[in-house]
Design a protein around this motif. Structure first.
Motif, PDB file in Angstrom:
ATOM      1  N   LEU A  23      77.341 152.170  48.925  1.00 20.44           N
ATOM      2  CA  LEU A  23      76.030 151.548  48.803  1.00 20.44           C
ATOM      3  C   LEU A  23      75.963 150.305  49.695  1.00 20.44           C
ATOM      4  O   LEU A  23      75.005 150.110  50.445  1.00 20.44           O
ATOM      5  N   LYS A  24      76.980 149.485  49.644  1.00 23.74           N
ATOM      6  CA  LYS A  24      77.033 148.287  50.499  1.00 23.74           C
ATOM      7  C   LYS A  24      77.127 148.687  51.969  1.00 23.74           C
ATOM      8  O   LYS A  24      76.503 148.077  52.836  1.00 23.74           O
ATOM      9  N   LEU A  25      77.914 149.715  52.247  1.00 21.93           N
ATOM     10  CA  LEU A  25      78.097 150.174  53.624  1.00 21.93           C
ATOM     11  C   LEU A  25      76.779 150.647  54.233  1.00 21.93           C
ATOM     12  O   LEU A  25      76.508 150.399  55.410  1.00 21.93           O
ATOM     13  N   ALA A  26      75.933 151.295  53.438  1.00 27.41           N
ATOM     14  CA  ALA A  26      74.642 151.786  53.936  1.00 27.41           C
ATOM     15  C   ALA A  26      73.789 150.656  54.482  1.00 27.41           C
ATOM     16  O   ALA A  26      73.048 150.841  55.453  1.00 27.41           O
ATOM     17  N   SER A  27      73.912 149.480  53.910  1.00 30.03           N
ATOM     18  CA  SER A  27      73.102 148.336  54.378  1.00 30.03           C
ATOM     19  C   SER A  27      73.664 147.724  55.665  1.00 30.03           C
ATOM     20  O   SER A  27      73.020 146.884  56.281  1.00 30.03           O
ATOM     21  N   GLU A  28      74.833 148.156  56.070  1.00 30.95           N
ATOM     22  CA  GLU A  28      75.496 147.590  57.245  1.00 30.95           C
ATOM     23  C   GLU A  28      75.412 148.487  58.484  1.00 30.95           C
ATOM     24  O   GLU A  28      75.963 148.146  59.527  1.00 30.95           O
ATOM     25  N   LEU A  29      74.732 149.603  58.397  1.00 31.68           N
ATOM     26  CA  LEU A  29      74.795 150.628  59.438  1.00 31.68           C
ATOM     27  C   LEU A  29      74.338 150.173  60.819  1.00 31.68           C
ATOM     28  O   LEU A  29      74.728 150.770  61.812  1.00 31.68           O
ATOM     29  N   ASN A  30      73.528 149.155  60.916  1.00 31.75           N
ATOM     30  CA  ASN A  30      73.030 148.729  62.226  1.00 31.75           C
ATOM     31  C   ASN A  30      73.660 147.424  62.710  1.00 31.75           C
ATOM     32  O   ASN A  30      73.179 146.828  63.660  1.00 31.75           O
ATOM     33  N   ARG A  31      74.725 146.990  62.084  1.00 36.29           N
ATOM     34  CA  ARG A  31      75.370 145.735  62.462  1.00 36.29           C
ATOM     35  C   ARG A  31      76.492 145.986  63.461  1.00 36.29           C
ATOM     36  O   ARG A  31      77.038 147.075  63.540  1.00 36.29           O
ATOM     37  N   LYS A  32      76.841 144.924  64.201  1.00 33.94           N
ATOM     38  CA  LYS A  32      77.882 145.026  65.234  1.00 33.94           C
ATOM     39  C   LYS A  32      78.863 143.885  65.093  1.00 33.94           C
ATOM     40  O   LYS A  32      78.495 142.782  64.684  1.00 33.94           O
ATOM     41  N   GLY A  33      80.128 144.159  65.464  1.00 26.06           N
ATOM     42  CA  GLY A  33      81.134 143.111  65.535  1.00 26.06           C
ATOM     43  C   GLY A  33      81.692 142.624  64.210  1.00 26.06           C
ATOM     44  O   GLY A  33      82.278 141.554  64.147  1.00 26.06           O
ATOM     45  N   ASN A  34      81.546 143.403  63.155  1.00 23.82           N
ATOM     46  CA  ASN A  34      82.042 143.004  61.840  1.00 23.82           C
ATOM     47  C   ASN A  34      83.354 143.687  61.512  1.00 23.82           C
ATOM     48  O   ASN A  34      83.730 144.678  62.134  1.00 23.82           O
ATOM     49  N   ILE A  35      84.035 143.173  60.504  1.00 22.44           N
ATOM     50  CA  ILE A  35      85.241 143.792  59.970  1.00 22.44           C
ATOM     51  C   ILE A  35      84.926 144.252  58.553  1.00 22.44           C
ATOM     52  O   ILE A  35      84.433 143.474  57.736  1.00 22.44           O
TER      53      ILE A  35
END
Length: 178
Positions: A79-91
């Protein structure tokens, strides 16, 4: 002990809220839709994009109104990952994200993780499913056993080299799958 609300009869919405309709459904009916059904129901591109993200991480079977307290740890991570799908450069550090997933949902999850990595993100994952390990760019195997019998680095490298390792218990199981 559970007590049903006298005003809403367990529907979680008051009569005024239930009286409004969107495409013929009230809020209770909308919240009962699965993510897969909601992708088809909503025609707004902003809403559809968010719902497709949930579907892509393997949560299409969940209802819109499902509480996070009823979700497994793997479901909450996705669920948390779905909100991150368009981000770049994260760990991202994930603990067993494939827990409870059907094989087809694992394929979706792996595709999403690959997209995140292709956008320049780093994904560190604790995982025991062989198909997830085989798809990794780099593997660090701890062992030789689990719990108090572990704690030593048994292998580091790419999955193709892991399969050749004599010290790796994971390699034994991967060779059986080949």
């Amino acid at each position: 002990m559970e007590i049903v609300c006298e005003e809403c009869q367990g529907k979680r919405f008051n009569p005024t809220a239930l009286s409004y309709r969107y495409h013929g459904k009230n809020i209770e009916e909308v919240m009962s839709l699965t993510v897969n059904q909601a992708v088809e129901f909503f025609d707004d591109p902003h809403i559809s994009r968010k719902l497709k993200g949930l579907r892509d991480v393997g949560l299409g079977y969940m209802t819109l109104g499902q509480s996070t307290s009823s979700m497994s740890g793997g479901e909450n991570q996705r669920l948390k990952l779905a909100s991150e799908l368009n981000r770049k450069g994260n760990i991202y550090i994930l603990d067993e994200p494939s827990t409870g997933l059907h094989y087809k949902d694992i394929e979706h999850l792996m595709a999403v993780l690959r997209k995140l990595a292709d956008k320049g993100n780093t994904i560190i994952m604790i995982e025991h499913r062989l198909e997830m390990i085989a798809a990794a760019d780099w593997v660090i195997e701890m062992g030789p056993g689990g719990g108090s019998e572990g704690g030593t680095v048994v292998f580091t490298g790419v999955p193709e080299e892991l399969v050749k390792s004599e010290a790796s218990l994971t390699a034994e199981y991967m060779r059986l799958q080949m």
